[in-house]
Motif scaffolding. Structure first.
Motif, PDB file in Angstrom:
ATOM      1  N   UNK A 188       0.806  -1.102   0.109  1.00  0.00           N
ATOM      2  CA  UNK A 188      -0.057  -0.090   0.072  1.00  0.00           C
ATOM      3  C   UNK A 188       0.734   1.171   0.084  1.00  0.00           C
ATOM      4  N   UNK A 189       2.154   1.155  -0.592  1.00  0.00           N
ATOM      5  CA  UNK A 189       2.947   2.266  -0.921  1.00  0.00           C
ATOM      6  C   UNK A 189       2.600   2.773  -2.250  1.00  0.00           C
ATOM      7  N   UNK A 190       1.631   3.584  -2.405  1.00  0.00           N
ATOM      8  CA  UNK A 190       1.106   3.602  -3.791  1.00  0.00           C
ATOM      9  C   UNK A 190       2.012   4.802  -4.417  1.00  0.00           C
ATOM     10  N   UNK A 191       2.587   5.826  -3.604  1.00  0.00           N
ATOM     11  CA  UNK A 191       3.687   6.581  -4.597  1.00  0.00           C
ATOM     12  C   UNK A 191       4.829   5.944  -5.174  1.00  0.00           C
ATOM     13  N   UNK A 192       5.492   4.818  -4.502  1.00  0.00           N
ATOM     14  CA  UNK A 192       6.347   4.162  -4.696  1.00  0.00           C
ATOM     15  C   UNK A 192       5.924   3.066  -6.029  1.00  0.00           C
ATOM     16  N   UNK A 193       4.755   2.792  -5.723  1.00  0.00           N
ATOM     17  CA  UNK A 193       4.219   1.709  -6.876  1.00  0.00           C
ATOM     18  C   UNK A 193       3.948   2.535  -8.013  1.00  0.00           C
ATOM     19  N   UNK A 194       3.522   3.883  -7.941  1.00  0.00           N
ATOM     20  CA  UNK A 194       3.205   4.495  -9.173  1.00  0.00           C
ATOM     21  C   UNK A 194       4.456   4.697  -9.879  1.00  0.00           C
ATOM     22  N   UNK A 195       5.357   5.213  -9.095  1.00  0.00           N
ATOM     23  CA  UNK A 195       6.881   5.465  -9.693  1.00  0.00           C
ATOM     24  C   UNK A 195       7.314   4.119 -10.588  1.00  0.00           C
ATOM     25  N   UNK A 196       7.273   3.101 -10.094  1.00  0.00           N
ATOM     26  CA  UNK A 196       7.709   1.928 -10.755  1.00  0.00           C
ATOM     27  C   UNK A 196       6.706   1.551 -11.820  1.00  0.00           C
ATOM     28  N   UNK A 197       5.599   1.576 -11.797  1.00  0.00           N
ATOM     29  CA  UNK A 197       4.605   1.404 -12.741  1.00  0.00           C
ATOM     30  C   UNK A 197       4.922   2.466 -13.915  1.00  0.00           C
ATOM     31  N   UNK A 198       5.250   3.831 -13.604  1.00  0.00           N
ATOM     32  CA  UNK A 198       5.469   4.737 -14.789  1.00  0.00           C
ATOM     33  C   UNK A 198       6.675   4.377 -15.694  1.00  0.00           C
ATOM     34  N   UNK A 199       7.842   4.056 -14.798  1.00  0.00           N
ATOM     35  CA  UNK A 199       8.908   3.355 -15.449  1.00  0.00           C
ATOM     36  C   UNK A 199       8.626   2.349 -16.388  1.00  0.00           C
ATOM     37  N   UNK A 200       7.809   1.602 -16.025  1.00  0.00           N
ATOM     38  CA  UNK A 200       7.351   0.084 -16.838  1.00  0.00           C
ATOM     39  C   UNK A 200       6.773   0.650 -18.176  1.00  0.00           C
ATOM     40  N   UNK A 201       5.845   1.576 -17.839  1.00  0.00           N
ATOM     41  CA  UNK A 201       5.125   2.243 -18.965  1.00  0.00           C
ATOM     42  C   UNK A 201       5.975   2.983 -20.025  1.00  0.00           C
ATOM     43  N   UNK A 202       6.957   3.866 -19.487  1.00  0.00           N
ATOM     44  CA  UNK A 202       8.049   4.450 -20.314  1.00  0.00           C
ATOM     45  C   UNK A 202       8.607   3.618 -21.187  1.00  0.00           C
ATOM     46  N   UNK A 203       9.037   2.353 -20.590  1.00  0.00           N
ATOM     47  CA  UNK A 203       9.832   1.404 -21.605  1.00  0.00           C
ATOM     48  C   UNK A 203       9.149   0.677 -22.635  1.00  0.00           C
ATOM     49  N   UNK A 204       7.853   0.737 -22.452  1.00  0.00           N
ATOM     50  CA  UNK A 204       7.015  -0.388 -23.387  1.00  0.00           C
ATOM     51  C   UNK A 204       6.238   0.667 -24.286  1.00  0.00           C
ATOM     52  N   UNK A 205       5.773   1.789 -24.030  1.00  0.00           N
ATOM     53  CA  UNK A 205       4.905   2.570 -24.664  1.00  0.00           C
ATOM     54  C   UNK A 205       4.971   2.789 -26.093  1.00  0.00           C
ATOM     55  N   UNK A 206       6.425   2.938 -26.629  1.00  0.00           N
ATOM     56  CA  UNK A 206       6.494   3.089 -27.950  1.00  0.00           C
ATOM     57  C   UNK A 206       7.149   1.882 -28.465  1.00  0.00           C
ATOM     58  N   UNK A 207       6.670   0.620 -28.163  1.00  0.00           N
ATOM     59  CA  UNK A 207       6.804  -0.467 -28.964  1.00  0.00           C
ATOM     60  C   UNK A 207       5.528  -0.942 -29.398  1.00  0.00           C
ATOM     61  N   UNK A 208       5.668  -1.970 -30.374  1.00  0.00           N
ATOM     62  CA  UNK A 208       4.352  -2.780 -30.809  1.00  0.00           C
ATOM     63  C   UNK A 208       3.780  -3.616 -30.139  1.00  0.00           C
ATOM     64  N   UNK A 209       4.060  -3.907 -28.703  1.00  0.00           N
ATOM     65  CA  UNK A 209       3.568  -4.827 -27.655  1.00  0.00           C
ATOM     66  C   UNK A 209       2.294  -4.223 -27.156  1.00  0.00           C
ATOM     67  N   UNK A 210       1.343  -4.360 -27.989  1.00  0.00           N
ATOM     68  CA  UNK A 210       0.084  -3.532 -27.548  1.00  0.00           C
ATOM     69  C   UNK A 210      -0.585  -4.343 -26.197  1.00  0.00           C
ATOM     70  N   UNK A 211      -0.429  -5.558 -26.143  1.00  0.00           N
ATOM     71  CA  UNK A 211      -1.015  -6.327 -25.171  1.00  0.00           C
ATOM     72  C   UNK A 211      -0.202  -5.799 -23.623  1.00  0.00           C
ATOM     73  N   UNK A 212       0.827  -5.815 -23.774  1.00  0.00           N
ATOM     74  CA  UNK A 212       1.870  -5.308 -22.682  1.00  0.00           C
ATOM     75  C   UNK A 212       1.483  -3.938 -22.321  1.00  0.00           C
ATOM     76  N   UNK A 213       1.319  -2.850 -23.466  1.00  0.00           N
ATOM     77  CA  UNK A 213       1.015  -1.587 -23.083  1.00  0.00           C
ATOM     78  C   UNK A 213      -0.362  -1.614 -22.377  1.00  0.00           C
TER      79      UNK A 213
END
Length: 307
Positions: A188-213
């Motif tokens: 329930x540390x949502x600030x840290x969770x959001x930080x890592x989820x955003x890093x994950x999104x930044x890595x994948x959002x410009x790829x063709x892997x739509x299901x992963x996006x």
């Protein structure tokens, strides 16, 4: 695709998922876009020598496809007879135990699921020590997160990042940061969770892997929702919805629509809640979301009646 935590998704959030890199049907099917993925896989399986390495790889893609689509009845029917095959490759045996543990968890058989997960962990540890593959480390951490020791899971993820973090593989970084996000989400540390989820999104959002996006956007959206960052939550749910409409994935779409309706409920906008509730096919909702659907329907009825 996804190798994270099905249990959280089923009972509360979308945040339990990442991708199944070790048997990634999406990457395989992207090379053959002119054919529907499941049709392609069945055709290739039927013309490939039975129990050859290529056959096992194709079957693992099929298991991954059913998992990605949340087709757990089909996944169980496909997986169960595979346990009777003798002399399965270690990697395939690990994958089979992994997916079967997720299937059992979906059907609420948690203790049985844990047994198969432990078999998968044992196989993964063996494979990692032989090959020292960074994805193996993330996979072990993922299973420890779901069925074992979350502190140990986090230490494994830090070790993987220290050893392999300079690699530019977007799928590795998606998995790494998503799994770290899951651990902090559970704490329930949502600030840290959001930080890592955003890093994950930044890595994948410009790829063709739509299901992963879909996974990356929805994990971050749910976390923003719980942080009461309503506009950010709606923005990321909208991106998720657009991707799911393209993929024709009604079950996951129903979850995203109901989560979006919840945000509008928090904003006390019953007209918006009604718009999203009306778009949901009740048959596409798993039992874990049906009470939420009824509550939201009641909210819109009472609020709109008083306008």
């Amino acid at each position: 695709m996804a190798f994270v935590f099905i249990i959280l998704f089923l009972f509360s959030t979308f945040s339990a998922f990442a991708s199944e890199h070790f048997s990634d049907h999406e990457t395989y099917c992207l090379k053959n876009e002119e054919q529907a993925c499941l049709v392609l896989l069945n055709q290739q399986i039927n013309v490939t020598p039975l129990y050859s390495r290529a056959w096992f790889k194709l079957v693992s893609y099929k298991l991954d496809y059913y998992y990605d689509k949340r087709e757990f009845i089909k996944l169980e029917l496909t997986a169960k007879p595979l346990f009777d095959i003798e002399n399965k490759p270690d990697v395939f045996d690990m994958q089979l135990n992994y997916y079967y543990s997720k299937t059992l968890a979906y059907f609420g058989k948690k203790e049985q699921a844990r047994q198969y997960a432990q078999k998968a962990i044992s196989k993964l540890e063996k494979i990692y020590h032989i090959f020292e593959d960074p994805m193996r480390m993330v996979e072990i951490a993922n299973l420890e997160y779901v069925f074992g020791d979350r502190q140990k899971a986090y230490q494994l993820l830090l070790l993987a990042e220290n050893k392999f973090g300079k690699r530019g593989d977007p799928i590795f970084h998606l998995e790494l940061h998503t799994n770290k996000g899951h651990i902090f989400f559970t704490w329930q540390n949502y600030e840290r969770a959001a930080k890592f989820y955003k890093l994950a999104l930044d890595w994948i959002k410009d790829t063709e892997h739509d299901a992963k996006k879909v996974i990356a956007y929805s994990n971050l959206a749910r976390t923003y929702q719980l942080m009461n960052k309503h506009e950010l939550a709606l923005e990321h749910y909208r991106h998720t919805e657009e991707l799911l409409l393209e993929q024709k994935n009604p079950r996951l779409l129903a979850v995203i629509l109901i989560r979006t309706a919840e945000v509008y409920e928090q904003l006390n906008e019953p007209e918006k809640v009604a718009q999203f509730i009306e778009r949901i096919n009740y048959a596409d909702l798993s039992s874990g979301y049906q009470e939420t659907f009824k509550r939201l329907s009641g909210f819109t009825s009472s609020k709109l009646k008083n306008l």
